[in-house]
Design a protein around this motif. Structure first.
Motif, PDB file in Angstrom:
ATOM      1  N   VAL A  59       0.815  -1.163   0.046  1.00  0.00           N
ATOM      2  CA  VAL A  59       0.027   0.114  -0.108  1.00  0.00           C
ATOM      3  C   VAL A  59       1.002   1.286  -0.062  1.00  0.00           C
ATOM      4  CG1 VAL A  59      -1.629   1.415   1.397  1.00  0.00           C
ATOM      5  CG2 VAL A  59      -1.828  -0.973   1.312  1.00  0.00           C
ATOM      6  N   VAL A  60       0.828   1.987  -0.790  1.00  0.00           N
ATOM      7  CA  VAL A  60       1.524   3.150  -0.917  1.00  0.00           C
ATOM      8  C   VAL A  60       0.646   4.423  -0.714  1.00  0.00           C
ATOM      9  CG1 VAL A  60       3.088   4.817  -2.647  1.00  0.00           C
ATOM     10  CG2 VAL A  60       2.905   2.149  -2.780  1.00  0.00           C
ATOM     11  N   CYS A  61       1.101   5.315   0.003  1.00  0.00           N
ATOM     12  CA  CYS A  61       0.519   6.599   0.447  1.00  0.00           C
ATOM     13  C   CYS A  61       0.688   7.573  -0.399  1.00  0.00           C
ATOM     14  CB  CYS A  61       0.880   6.925   1.927  1.00  0.00           C
ATOM     15  SG  CYS A  61      -0.026   8.369   2.691  1.00  0.00           S
ATOM     16  N   ARG A  62      -0.363   8.266  -1.112  1.00  0.00           N
ATOM     17  CA  ARG A  62      -0.080   9.271  -2.154  1.00  0.00           C
ATOM     18  C   ARG A  62      -1.080  10.419  -1.640  1.00  0.00           C
ATOM     19  NH1 ARG A  62       4.452   7.784  -2.494  1.00  0.00           N
ATOM     20  NH2 ARG A  62       5.316   7.068  -4.439  1.00  0.00           N
ATOM     21  N   ASP A  63      -0.842  11.195  -0.799  1.00  0.00           N
ATOM     22  CA  ASP A  63      -2.009  12.276  -0.347  1.00  0.00           C
ATOM     23  C   ASP A  63      -1.255  13.737  -0.243  1.00  0.00           C
ATOM     24  OD1 ASP A  63      -4.629  13.133  -0.365  1.00  0.00           O
ATOM     25  OD2 ASP A  63      -4.857  12.246   1.633  1.00  0.00           O
ATOM     26  N   CYS A  64      -1.346  14.244   1.119  1.00  0.00           N
ATOM     27  CA  CYS A  64      -1.122  15.311   1.330  1.00  0.00           C
ATOM     28  C   CYS A  64       0.351  15.627   1.261  1.00  0.00           C
ATOM     29  CB  CYS A  64      -1.637  15.900   2.796  1.00  0.00           C
ATOM     30  SG  CYS A  64      -1.308  14.872   4.040  1.00  0.00           S
ATOM     31  N   CYS A  65       1.217  14.556   1.997  1.00  0.00           N
ATOM     32  CA  CYS A  65       2.689  14.805   1.881  1.00  0.00           C
ATOM     33  C   CYS A  65       3.497  13.714   0.905  1.00  0.00           C
ATOM     34  CB  CYS A  65       3.166  14.565   3.228  1.00  0.00           C
ATOM     35  SG  CYS A  65       2.796  15.987   4.424  1.00  0.00           S
ATOM     36  N   CYS A  66       2.786  12.236   1.199  1.00  0.00           N
ATOM     37  CA  CYS A  66       3.683  11.248   0.435  1.00  0.00           C
ATOM     38  C   CYS A  66       3.417  11.574  -0.927  1.00  0.00           C
ATOM     39  CB  CYS A  66       3.008  10.115   0.745  1.00  0.00           C
ATOM     40  SG  CYS A  66       3.459   9.344   2.644  1.00  0.00           S
ATOM     41  N   GLY A  67       4.344  11.441  -1.808  1.00  0.00           N
ATOM     42  CA  GLY A  67       4.083  11.648  -3.223  1.00  0.00           C
ATOM     43  C   GLY A  67       3.911  13.226  -3.884  1.00  0.00           C
ATOM     44  N   THR A  68       4.271  14.044  -2.872  1.00  0.00           N
ATOM     45  CA  THR A  68       3.912  15.352  -3.618  1.00  0.00           C
ATOM     46  C   THR A  68       5.328  15.908  -3.358  1.00  0.00           C
ATOM     47  OG1 THR A  68       3.911  16.283  -1.313  1.00  0.00           O
ATOM     48  CG2 THR A  68       1.642  15.723  -2.460  1.00  0.00           C
ATOM     49  N   VAL A  69       5.505  17.317  -3.899  1.00  0.00           N
ATOM     50  CA  VAL A  69       6.581  18.312  -3.832  1.00  0.00           C
ATOM     51  C   VAL A  69       7.227  18.443  -2.446  1.00  0.00           C
ATOM     52  CG1 VAL A  69       5.981  19.349  -5.996  1.00  0.00           C
ATOM     53  CG2 VAL A  69       5.405  20.462  -3.965  1.00  0.00           C
ATOM     54  N   LYS A  70       6.669  18.045  -1.250  1.00  0.00           N
ATOM     55  CA  LYS A  70       7.104  18.443   0.050  1.00  0.00           C
ATOM     56  C   LYS A  70       8.021  17.541   0.356  1.00  0.00           C
ATOM     57  CE  LYS A  70       2.676  19.901   1.806  1.00  0.00           C
ATOM     58  NZ  LYS A  70       1.663  19.418   2.748  1.00  0.00           N
ATOM     59  N   VAL A  71       8.140  16.253  -0.472  1.00  0.00           N
ATOM     60  CA  VAL A  71       9.281  15.312  -0.206  1.00  0.00           C
ATOM     61  C   VAL A  71       9.879  15.055  -1.720  1.00  0.00           C
ATOM     62  CG1 VAL A  71       9.544  12.920   0.194  1.00  0.00           C
ATOM     63  CG2 VAL A  71       7.709  13.987   1.375  1.00  0.00           C
ATOM     64  N   ALA A  72      11.146  14.795  -1.606  1.00  0.00           N
ATOM     65  CA  ALA A  72      12.014  14.879  -2.785  1.00  0.00           C
ATOM     66  C   ALA A  72      11.973  13.617  -3.438  1.00  0.00           C
ATOM     67  CB  ALA A  72      13.637  15.298  -2.295  1.00  0.00           C
ATOM     68  N   GLY A  73      12.256  13.465  -4.912  1.00  0.00           N
ATOM     69  CA  GLY A  73      12.018  12.046  -5.340  1.00  0.00           C
ATOM     70  C   GLY A  73      11.173  12.099  -6.492  1.00  0.00           C
ATOM     71  N   ASP A  74      11.194  11.170  -7.323  1.00  0.00           N
ATOM     72  CA  ASP A  74      10.416  10.917  -8.451  1.00  0.00           C
ATOM     73  C   ASP A  74       9.314   9.964  -8.068  1.00  0.00           C
ATOM     74  OD1 ASP A  74       9.207  10.365 -10.867  1.00  0.00           O
ATOM     75  OD2 ASP A  74      11.074  10.168 -12.145  1.00  0.00           O
ATOM     76  N   HIS A  75       8.351  10.510  -7.675  1.00  0.00           N
ATOM     77  CA  HIS A  75       7.188   9.690  -7.023  1.00  0.00           C
ATOM     78  C   HIS A  75       6.510   8.868  -8.059  1.00  0.00           C
ATOM     79  CE1 HIS A  75       8.315  12.029  -3.369  1.00  0.00           C
ATOM     80  NE2 HIS A  75       7.776  12.919  -4.129  1.00  0.00           N
ATOM     81  N   GLY A  76       6.279   9.378  -9.162  1.00  0.00           N
ATOM     82  CA  GLY A  76       5.540   8.915 -10.385  1.00  0.00           C
ATOM     83  C   GLY A  76       6.483   7.480 -10.699  1.00  0.00           C
ATOM     84  N   ALA A  77       7.553   7.571 -10.742  1.00  0.00           N
ATOM     85  CA  ALA A  77       8.287   6.643 -11.054  1.00  0.00           C
ATOM     86  C   ALA A  77       8.384   5.614  -9.982  1.00  0.00           C
ATOM     87  CB  ALA A  77       9.719   6.964 -11.499  1.00  0.00           C
ATOM     88  N   GLN A  78       8.347   5.995  -8.681  1.00  0.00           N
ATOM     89  CA  GLN A  78       8.468   4.817  -7.724  1.00  0.00           C
ATOM     90  C   GLN A  78       7.002   4.111  -7.787  1.00  0.00           C
ATOM     91  OE1 GLN A  78       7.707   6.011  -3.693  1.00  0.00           O
ATOM     92  NE2 GLN A  78       9.441   4.781  -2.937  1.00  0.00           N
TER      93      GLN A  78
END
Length: 128
Positions: free
Chosen positions: A22-41
């Motif tokens: 289960v991958v969290c993608r909402d207010c912080c996870c997967g946003t510009v607030k956290v560095a990284g290529d979230h789409g690729a992950q």
């Protein structure tokens, strides 16, 4: 394919529910607030293991959060979900994939490097 009186298919093998993430993608996870290529992950996980995306799991200080859930059989044997936080490194994503493909919690040993990411959430979200 024939069916029994209860609607169960006859002659079809039953596939056991595998370990999944289960991958969290909402207010912080997967946003510009956290560095990284979230789409690729997310794409990499989706291509390699059973995965679903969740809304906020209420542990934003650990973004990006991935929860590795045991298979149904492992859960019956006592295995529990493993919460991984700060998963912002592609190598960690690959370690998670390898573990899930080997069977995940309760079936295969967790790669030692993932110990660095394990945390116990203060409160559990009902969404996992």
């Amino acid at each position: 394919m024939s069916r029994t009186a209860t609607g169960t298919a006859v002659g079809r093998s039953v596939t056991k529910a595998p370990s999944r993430v289960v991958v969290c993608r909402d207010c912080c996870c997967g946003t510009v607030k956290v560095a990284g290529d979230h789409g690729a992950q997310t794409a990499r996980l989706r291509s390699a293991v059973p995965m679903r995306v969740s809304e906020c799991l209420d542990v934003c200080e650990q973004a990006n959060v991935i929860v590795v859930q045991p298979s149904a059989e492992a859960r019956r044997g006592g295995a529990r979900p493993v919460w991984l936080g700060l998963v912002n490194d592609p190598d960690a994503t690959e370690d998670i994939i390898a573990w899930v493909n080997a069977g995940g919690p309760g079936v295969a040993p967790m790669p030692a490097v993932l110990d660095l990411y394990v945390f116990v959430p203060q409160q559990r979200s009902a969404r996992v």
